[in-house]
Design a protein around this motif. Sequence first.
Motif, PDB file in Angstrom:
ATOM      1  N   ALA A  48       0.830  -1.209   0.000  1.00 10.23           N
ATOM      2  CA  ALA A  48       0.000   0.000   0.000  1.00 10.23           C
ATOM      3  C   ALA A  48       0.862   1.256   0.000  1.00 10.23           C
ATOM      4  O   ALA A  48       0.551   2.227  -0.696  1.00 10.23           O
ATOM      5  CB  ALA A  48      -0.935  -0.006   1.212  1.00 10.23           C
ATOM      6  N   ALA A  49       1.961   1.238   0.751  1.00 11.55           N
ATOM      7  CA  ALA A  49       2.860   2.399   0.794  1.00 11.55           C
ATOM      8  C   ALA A  49       3.517   2.629  -0.563  1.00 11.55           C
ATOM      9  O   ALA A  49       3.642   3.776  -1.019  1.00 11.55           O
ATOM     10  CB  ALA A  49       3.918   2.196   1.875  1.00 11.55           C
ATOM     11  N   VAL A  50       3.928   1.552  -1.239  1.00  8.09           N
ATOM     12  CA  VAL A  50       4.542   1.688  -2.566  1.00  8.09           C
ATOM     13  C   VAL A  50       3.529   2.242  -3.562  1.00  8.09           C
ATOM     14  O   VAL A  50       3.849   3.136  -4.363  1.00  8.09           O
ATOM     15  CB  VAL A  50       5.118   0.331  -3.036  1.00  8.09           C
ATOM     16  CG1 VAL A  50       5.481   0.365  -4.508  1.00  8.09           C
ATOM     17  CG2 VAL A  50       6.319  -0.044  -2.202  1.00  8.09           C
ATOM     18  N   LEU A  51       2.314   1.732  -3.521  1.00  6.33           N
ATOM     19  CA  LEU A  51       1.277   2.237  -4.431  1.00  6.33           C
ATOM     20  C   LEU A  51       0.961   3.699  -4.167  1.00  6.33           C
ATOM     21  O   LEU A  51       0.806   4.493  -5.111  1.00  6.33           O
ATOM     22  CB  LEU A  51       0.005   1.394  -4.297  1.00  6.33           C
ATOM     23  CG  LEU A  51       0.029   0.025  -4.935  1.00  6.33           C
ATOM     24  CD1 LEU A  51      -1.203  -0.771  -4.517  1.00  6.33           C
ATOM     25  CD2 LEU A  51       0.089   0.143  -6.441  1.00  6.33           C
ATOM     26  N   THR A  54       3.848   5.867  -5.403  1.00  7.03           N
ATOM     27  CA  THR A  54       3.804   5.940  -6.862  1.00  7.03           C
ATOM     28  C   THR A  54       2.715   6.899  -7.311  1.00  7.03           C
ATOM     29  O   THR A  54       2.926   7.714  -8.220  1.00  7.03           O
ATOM     30  CB  THR A  54       3.563   4.546  -7.457  1.00  7.03           C
ATOM     31  OG1 THR A  54       4.594   3.668  -7.017  1.00  7.03           O
ATOM     32  CG2 THR A  54       3.533   4.582  -8.965  1.00  7.03           C
ATOM     33  N   ALA A  55       1.557   6.809  -6.682  1.00  7.69           N
ATOM     34  CA  ALA A  55       0.452   7.696  -7.049  1.00  7.69           C
ATOM     35  C   ALA A  55       0.794   9.152  -6.785  1.00  7.69           C
ATOM     36  O   ALA A  55       0.536  10.027  -7.625  1.00  7.69           O
ATOM     37  CB  ALA A  55      -0.806   7.300  -6.278  1.00  7.69           C
ATOM     38  N   ALA A  81       0.889   3.356 -17.660  1.00  7.77           N
ATOM     39  CA  ALA A  81       0.140   2.122 -17.904  1.00  7.77           C
ATOM     40  C   ALA A  81       0.650   0.992 -17.015  1.00  7.77           C
ATOM     41  O   ALA A  81      -0.141   0.218 -16.465  1.00  7.77           O
ATOM     42  CB  ALA A  81       0.248   1.727 -19.368  1.00  7.77           C
ATOM     43  N   ARG A  82       1.951   0.899 -16.847  1.00  5.29           N
ATOM     44  CA  ARG A  82       2.512  -0.142 -15.977  1.00  5.29           C
ATOM     45  C   ARG A  82       2.125   0.090 -14.518  1.00  5.29           C
ATOM     46  O   ARG A  82       1.862  -0.854 -13.778  1.00  5.29           O
ATOM     47  CB  ARG A  82       4.020  -0.202 -16.121  1.00  5.29           C
ATOM     48  CG  ARG A  82       4.455  -0.808 -17.419  1.00  5.29           C
ATOM     49  CD  ARG A  82       5.948  -0.836 -17.561  1.00  5.29           C
ATOM     50  NE  ARG A  82       6.317  -1.355 -18.859  1.00  5.29           N
ATOM     51  CZ  ARG A  82       7.355  -0.951 -19.546  1.00  5.29           C
ATOM     52  NH1 ARG A  82       8.162  -0.014 -19.059  1.00  5.29           N
ATOM     53  NH2 ARG A  82       7.631  -1.470 -20.727  1.00  5.29           N
ATOM     54  N   ALA A  83       2.117   1.344 -14.118  1.00  2.00           N
ATOM     55  CA  ALA A  83       1.725   1.660 -12.741  1.00  2.00           C
ATOM     56  C   ALA A  83       0.267   1.283 -12.500  1.00  2.00           C
ATOM     57  O   ALA A  83      -0.068   0.710 -11.453  1.00  2.00           O
ATOM     58  CB  ALA A  83       1.955   3.143 -12.457  1.00  2.00           C
ATOM     59  N   VAL A 140      -6.835   2.135  -6.276  1.00  4.90           N
ATOM     60  CA  VAL A 140      -7.917   2.888  -6.925  1.00  4.90           C
ATOM     61  C   VAL A 140      -7.509   4.347  -7.088  1.00  4.90           C
ATOM     62  O   VAL A 140      -7.766   4.969  -8.124  1.00  4.90           O
ATOM     63  CB  VAL A 140      -9.233   2.738  -6.128  1.00  4.90           C
ATOM     64  CG1 VAL A 140     -10.291   3.702  -6.609  1.00  4.90           C
ATOM     65  CG2 VAL A 140      -9.735   1.304  -6.223  1.00  4.90           C
ATOM     66  N   TYR A 141      -6.840   4.899  -6.093  1.00  2.00           N
ATOM     67  CA  TYR A 141      -6.354   6.275  -6.176  1.00  2.00           C
ATOM     68  C   TYR A 141      -5.334   6.420  -7.308  1.00  2.00           C
ATOM     69  O   TYR A 141      -5.396   7.370  -8.090  1.00  2.00           O
ATOM     70  CB  TYR A 141      -5.742   6.680  -4.836  1.00  2.00           C
ATOM     71  CG  TYR A 141      -5.228   8.098  -4.779  1.00  2.00           C
ATOM     72  CD1 TYR A 141      -6.072   9.184  -4.964  1.00  2.00           C
ATOM     73  CD2 TYR A 141      -3.882   8.354  -4.540  1.00  2.00           C
ATOM     74  CE1 TYR A 141      -5.607  10.480  -4.916  1.00  2.00           C
ATOM     75  CE2 TYR A 141      -3.408   9.641  -4.488  1.00  2.00           C
ATOM     76  CZ  TYR A 141      -4.265  10.701  -4.675  1.00  2.00           C
ATOM     77  OH  TYR A 141      -3.788  11.985  -4.636  1.00  2.00           O
ATOM     78  N   LEU A 142      -4.422   5.472  -7.417  1.00  3.67           N
ATOM     79  CA  LEU A 142      -3.431   5.487  -8.490  1.00  3.67           C
ATOM     80  C   LEU A 142      -4.107   5.411  -9.850  1.00  3.67           C
ATOM     81  O   LEU A 142      -3.739   6.127 -10.784  1.00  3.67           O
ATOM     82  CB  LEU A 142      -2.452   4.320  -8.320  1.00  3.67           C
ATOM     83  CG  LEU A 142      -1.437   4.086  -9.436  1.00  3.67           C
ATOM     84  CD1 LEU A 142      -0.501   5.281  -9.566  1.00  3.67           C
ATOM     85  CD2 LEU A 142      -0.650   2.823  -9.167  1.00  3.67           C
ATOM     86  N   GLU A 143      -5.106   4.577  -9.951  1.00  3.20           N
ATOM     87  CA  GLU A 143      -5.825   4.448 -11.217  1.00  3.20           C
ATOM     88  C   GLU A 143      -6.548   5.749 -11.578  1.00  3.20           C
ATOM     89  O   GLU A 143      -6.554   6.159 -12.740  1.00  3.20           O
ATOM     90  CB  GLU A 143      -6.826   3.306 -11.108  1.00  3.20           C
ATOM     91  CG  GLU A 143      -7.512   2.983 -12.407  1.00  3.20           C
ATOM     92  CD  GLU A 143      -8.476   1.827 -12.267  1.00  3.20           C
ATOM     93  OE1 GLU A 143      -8.422   0.926 -13.108  1.00  3.20           O
ATOM     94  OE2 GLU A 143      -9.280   1.836 -11.308  1.00  3.20           O
ATOM     95  N   ARG A 144      -7.112   6.403 -10.600  1.00  2.00           N
ATOM     96  CA  ARG A 144      -7.828   7.663 -10.866  1.00  2.00           C
ATOM     97  C   ARG A 144      -6.859   8.766 -11.294  1.00  2.00           C
ATOM     98  O   ARG A 144      -7.201   9.614 -12.110  1.00  2.00           O
ATOM     99  CB  ARG A 144      -8.607   8.115  -9.629  1.00  2.00           C
ATOM    100  CG  ARG A 144      -9.669   7.177  -9.138  1.00  2.00           C
ATOM    101  CD  ARG A 144     -10.741   6.901 -10.176  1.00  2.00           C
ATOM    102  NE  ARG A 144     -11.842   6.137  -9.639  1.00  2.00           N
ATOM    103  CZ  ARG A 144     -12.009   4.840  -9.790  1.00  2.00           C
ATOM    104  NH1 ARG A 144     -11.139   4.136 -10.450  1.00  2.00           N
ATOM    105  NH2 ARG A 144     -13.057   4.219  -9.287  1.00  2.00           N
TER     106      ARG A 144
END
Length: 162
Positions: A48-51, A54-55, A81-83, A140-144
Amino acid sequence: MKELRIRTLVGVCLIAGVLSWSGAGLWDTYGTLPRVPVAAPIVLGAIAAVLLATALSLRARLKAQRERQPDAKGVEPMVAARAVLFGQASALVAALVAGMYGGTGVFLLTSGGDDALRGSQTLHAGLAVVAGAAVVAAAVYLERICRLPEDEDDAPAAPSAD
């Protein structure tokens, strides 16, 4: 790439929880239930911290690129896209794992054992569920953040009243 649906993640979590709860009950009748590893919430928390990192990094870089700052470091589409792909895969696995530990935790809570081992196992399972939810939220935050703005050319034209 399709957007990840919260409904899918909740469904995966619930199905895994029910299967884990029933499996834990069956396993407990035949002997001792396997322990919930202490590392489970730690590993999920690290993911979760890495995601989240990254976000936040991508958000800052995209904002600097949008504002055309002179020293802005752009974001290549393949990196984004990879993220997003990493986030989606992590969210699906975290939903599955959170459901599994959630079902085990519910079984441990309702099984009636009062020994200290079951209490610590219930705590570890609960922390794993919380950490799994954090992975899903960060993904989900990263995707948004990496979502492309809608193009006017791609939007369907409104039907005319001719």
